[in-house]
Design a protein around this motif. Structure first.
Motif, PDB file in Angstrom:
ATOM      1  N   ASN A   2     -77.369  45.299 -11.799  1.00  0.00           N
ATOM      2  CA  ASN A   2     -77.817  44.558 -12.982  1.00  0.00           C
ATOM      3  C   ASN A   2     -77.527  45.362 -14.249  1.00  0.00           C
ATOM      4  O   ASN A   2     -77.162  46.538 -14.198  1.00  0.00           O
ATOM      5  CB  ASN A   2     -79.306  44.205 -12.881  1.00  0.00           C
ATOM      6  CG  ASN A   2     -80.192  45.433 -12.775  1.00  0.00           C
ATOM      7  OD1 ASN A   2     -79.956  46.446 -13.428  1.00  0.00           O
ATOM      8  ND2 ASN A   2     -81.232  45.357 -11.957  1.00  0.00           N
ATOM      9  N   ASN A   3     -77.709  44.709 -15.387  1.00  0.00           N
ATOM     10  CA  ASN A   3     -77.338  45.326 -16.662  1.00  0.00           C
ATOM     11  C   ASN A   3     -78.157  46.578 -16.962  1.00  0.00           C
ATOM     12  O   ASN A   3     -77.637  47.555 -17.504  1.00  0.00           O
ATOM     13  CB  ASN A   3     -77.512  44.311 -17.789  1.00  0.00           C
ATOM     14  CG  ASN A   3     -76.941  44.817 -19.101  1.00  0.00           C
ATOM     15  OD1 ASN A   3     -75.758  45.108 -19.202  1.00  0.00           O
ATOM     16  ND2 ASN A   3     -77.784  44.945 -20.111  1.00  0.00           N
ATOM     17  N   LEU A   4     -79.459  46.566 -16.604  1.00  0.00           N
ATOM     18  CA  LEU A   4     -80.303  47.733 -16.863  1.00  0.00           C
ATOM     19  C   LEU A   4     -79.811  48.944 -16.092  1.00  0.00           C
ATOM     20  O   LEU A   4     -79.753  50.061 -16.624  1.00  0.00           O
ATOM     21  CB  LEU A   4     -81.756  47.418 -16.502  1.00  0.00           C
ATOM     22  CG  LEU A   4     -82.754  48.578 -16.691  1.00  0.00           C
ATOM     23  CD1 LEU A   4     -82.763  49.036 -18.142  1.00  0.00           C
ATOM     24  CD2 LEU A   4     -84.148  48.165 -16.239  1.00  0.00           C
ATOM     25  N   THR A   5     -79.450  48.744 -14.834  1.00  0.00           N
ATOM     26  CA  THR A   5     -78.938  49.844 -14.010  1.00  0.00           C
ATOM     27  C   THR A   5     -77.655  50.399 -14.603  1.00  0.00           C
ATOM     28  O   THR A   5     -77.458  51.622 -14.674  1.00  0.00           O
ATOM     29  CB  THR A   5     -78.676  49.367 -12.574  1.00  0.00           C
ATOM     30  OG1 THR A   5     -79.887  48.856 -12.013  1.00  0.00           O
ATOM     31  CG2 THR A   5     -78.170  50.521 -11.705  1.00  0.00           C
ATOM     32  N   GLY A 183     -72.494  48.369 -20.486  1.00  0.00           N
ATOM     33  CA  GLY A 183     -73.911  48.161 -20.744  1.00  0.00           C
ATOM     34  C   GLY A 183     -74.397  48.578 -22.115  1.00  0.00           C
ATOM     35  O   GLY A 183     -75.541  48.333 -22.477  1.00  0.00           O
ATOM     36  N   HIS A 184     -73.538  49.218 -22.890  1.00  0.00           N
ATOM     37  CA  HIS A 184     -73.958  49.742 -24.196  1.00  0.00           C
ATOM     38  C   HIS A 184     -73.137  49.226 -25.365  1.00  0.00           C
ATOM     39  O   HIS A 184     -73.530  49.404 -26.511  1.00  0.00           O
ATOM     40  CB  HIS A 184     -73.886  51.276 -24.199  1.00  0.00           C
ATOM     41  CG  HIS A 184     -74.951  51.927 -23.392  1.00  0.00           C
ATOM     42  ND1 HIS A 184     -76.149  52.355 -23.924  1.00  0.00           N
ATOM     43  CD2 HIS A 184     -75.004  52.224 -22.074  1.00  0.00           C
ATOM     44  CE1 HIS A 184     -76.896  52.890 -22.963  1.00  0.00           C
ATOM     45  NE2 HIS A 184     -76.215  52.824 -21.836  1.00  0.00           N
ATOM     46  N   GLY A 185     -71.997  48.638 -25.100  1.00  0.00           N
ATOM     47  CA  GLY A 185     -71.140  48.208 -26.193  1.00  0.00           C
ATOM     48  C   GLY A 185     -70.113  49.267 -26.528  1.00  0.00           C
ATOM     49  O   GLY A 185     -69.419  49.785 -25.656  1.00  0.00           O
ATOM     50  N   GLY A 186     -70.037  49.632 -27.802  1.00  0.00           N
ATOM     51  CA  GLY A 186     -69.025  50.575 -28.239  1.00  0.00           C
ATOM     52  C   GLY A 186     -69.560  51.965 -28.530  1.00  0.00           C
ATOM     53  O   GLY A 186     -70.769  52.202 -28.552  1.00  0.00           O
ATOM     54  N   VAL A 187     -68.629  52.882 -28.771  1.00  0.00           N
ATOM     55  CA  VAL A 187     -69.005  54.259 -29.126  1.00  0.00           C
ATOM     56  C   VAL A 187     -69.736  54.275 -30.461  1.00  0.00           C
ATOM     57  O   VAL A 187     -70.751  54.971 -30.623  1.00  0.00           O
ATOM     58  CB  VAL A 187     -67.747  55.148 -29.175  1.00  0.00           C
ATOM     59  CG1 VAL A 187     -68.105  56.557 -29.651  1.00  0.00           C
ATOM     60  CG2 VAL A 187     -67.066  55.208 -27.815  1.00  0.00           C
ATOM     61  N   PHE A 188     -69.248  53.508 -31.423  1.00  0.00           N
ATOM     62  CA  PHE A 188     -69.895  53.438 -32.734  1.00  0.00           C
ATOM     63  C   PHE A 188     -71.339  52.962 -32.591  1.00  0.00           C
ATOM     64  O   PHE A 188     -72.243  53.454 -33.285  1.00  0.00           O
ATOM     65  CB  PHE A 188     -69.100  52.491 -33.628  1.00  0.00           C
ATOM     66  CG  PHE A 188     -69.418  52.576 -35.097  1.00  0.00           C
ATOM     67  CD1 PHE A 188     -70.261  53.552 -35.619  1.00  0.00           C
ATOM     68  CD2 PHE A 188     -68.842  51.678 -35.991  1.00  0.00           C
ATOM     69  CE1 PHE A 188     -70.537  53.622 -36.977  1.00  0.00           C
ATOM     70  CE2 PHE A 188     -69.115  51.730 -37.352  1.00  0.00           C
ATOM     71  CZ  PHE A 188     -69.965  52.705 -37.843  1.00  0.00           C
TER      72      PHE A 188
END
Length: 210
Positions: A2-5, A183-188
């Motif tokens: 899942n996304n949280l993991t 799960g986090h998007g981008g580095v920025f």
């Protein structure tokens, strides 16, 4: 998974890589910082595509200056490593405290035109947690007394950096700066606050406050 993991595993990997590169210092840390700065600028470029050319020039310096600042702080003897970890802890404390307080307390929005999820309670929690982490690390490593109270103030700077990036994304009509980090998007998205904290910390070193 899942996304949280996925988010947790990605966070563990990111923190591990950052700490290992920071501990090693030297060329490895320089390559790590350069890679992060390059990713930030690439994501910035994608967001401002089609905008005035000044946005592209501004983004270059927005990514470059914090990178140089972080390298400068790491090279300080004998406290360079501890100072960079202080930067990390203040930034992470801002994120953790802001998220937890915002979720648990809620309340009035901080800047709904830029980021609809951020609240004043989240800002207070961010400053409290960043202040605690910063003061604890400064105490444990016998760092400058200024760092005992500047963590909370720098959390405000980190939040401004976060809101600035949120404003860019809203203007560009996107949710994340990229999808580079599962799960986090981008580095920025992950270092928007750190860019400000690193720059401010380098200024403290230049002014002989730490």
């Amino acid at each position: 998974m899942n996304n949280l993991t996925i988010r947790i595993l990605s966070a563990i990997v990111m923190v591990g890589v950052a700490l290992a590169a920071t501990w090693q210092g030297g060329m490895l840390f320089a390559v790590f910082v350069a890679a992060v700065a390059t990713a930030v600028y690439w994501e910035w470029w994608r967001m401002v595509r089609g905008w005035n050319g000044l946005w592209k020039v501004g983004g270059f310096f927005y990514a470059l200056i914090p990178a140089v600042a972080l390298l400068y702080v790491r090279e300080q003897v004998p406290d360079g490593f501890d100072l960079v970890i202080w930067v990390y802890l203040v930034t992470w404390g801002t994120d953790i405290g802001g998220y937890a307080s915002g979720k648990m307390i809620g309340g009035p929005k901080l800047a709904p035109a830029l980021s609809p999820n951020k609240t004043w309670a989240g800002l207070i929690g961010a400053m409290a947690m960043a202040g605690f982490f910063g003061a604890l690390w400064a105490d444990l490593n016998d760092l400058s007394a200024h760092l005992f109270w500047l963590g909370a103030l720098f959390a405000l700077g980190a939040q401004i950096g976060d809101l600035f990036e949120s404003g860019l994304k809203r203007k560009a009509g996107i949710k994340d700066s990229s999808n580079l980090i599962p799960g986090h998007g981008g580095v920025f998205d992950r270092v928007d606050g750190l860019l400000i904290v690193a720059t401010l910390t380098a200024l403290l070193v230049m002014w002989n406050w730490v």
